[in-house]
Design an enzyme around this catalytic site. Structure first.
Site, PDB file in Angstrom:
ATOM      1  N   GLU A  99       0.825  -1.214   0.000  1.00 37.13           N
ATOM      2  CA  GLU A  99       0.000   0.000   0.000  1.00 37.13           C
ATOM      3  C   GLU A  99       0.860   1.265   0.000  1.00 37.13           C
ATOM      4  O   GLU A  99       0.585   2.199  -0.741  1.00 37.13           O
ATOM      5  CB  GLU A  99      -0.944   0.024   1.217  1.00 37.13           C
ATOM      6  CG  GLU A  99      -2.095  -0.959   1.147  1.00 37.13           C
ATOM      7  CD  GLU A  99      -3.166  -0.604   0.114  1.00 37.13           C
ATOM      8  OE1 GLU A  99      -3.093   0.468  -0.515  1.00 37.13           O
ATOM      9  OE2 GLU A  99      -4.084  -1.421  -0.072  1.00 37.13           O
ATOM     10  N   ASP A 141      -6.272   8.284  -0.488  1.00 37.87           N
ATOM     11  CA  ASP A 141      -5.843   7.282   0.490  1.00 37.87           C
ATOM     12  C   ASP A 141      -4.645   7.832   1.260  1.00 37.87           C
ATOM     13  O   ASP A 141      -3.755   8.438   0.659  1.00 37.87           O
ATOM     14  CB  ASP A 141      -5.439   5.981  -0.204  1.00 37.87           C
ATOM     15  CG  ASP A 141      -6.597   5.346  -0.959  1.00 37.87           C
ATOM     16  OD1 ASP A 141      -7.755   5.574  -0.582  1.00 37.87           O
ATOM     17  OD2 ASP A 141      -6.340   4.625  -1.936  1.00 37.87           O
TER      18      ASP A 141
END
Length: 129
Positions: free
Chosen positions: A35, A52
């Protein structure tokens, strides 16, 4: 802050992620690697206008408030900037909320793509935990 793999594993363990909702520590370290590359300051803009944030790339549409995502639900009751500090505790708290939401770690695309169904114990190999 950019964490080293074992340093992150130790912090995640300290904050209670090992086997949280049945997901071993290796799953979380693997997710963070894909991520954010272990970077607490990572941000990525999505095509729907949300962003994000942080080491686990927590989304502003649902989980945190960045002041610019229309219709945010802010289900973790936190500002997105709080997910980007050197201390991962706020990200871990929110991740626990996310993973308890019904879909488990499938909420993380990178986990589904790179970690799910693999031997995630390799991610904590040689870490003194």
């Amino acid at each position: 802050k950019i964490y080293k793999r074992c340093e992150l594993a130790a912090a995640m363990k300290r904050y209670g992620l090992d086997n949280y909702r049945g997901y071993s520590l290796g799953n979380w370290v693997c997710a963070a690697r894909y991520e954010s590359n272990y970077n607490t300051q990572a941000t990525n803009r999505n095509s729907n206008g949300s962003t994000d944030y942080g080491i686990l790339q927590i989304n502003s549409r649902w989980w945190c408030n960045d002041g610019r995502t229309p219709g945010t639900k802010n289900l973790c009751h936190i500002s997105c900037s709080a997910l980007m500090g050197a201390d991962i505790a706020p990200s871990v708290r929110c991740a626990k909320r996310i993973v308890s939401d019904g879909d488990g770690m499938n909420a993380w695309v990178a986990w589904r793509k790179h970690c799910k169904g693999t031997d995630v114990s390799t991610w904590i190999k040689d870490c003194k935990l």
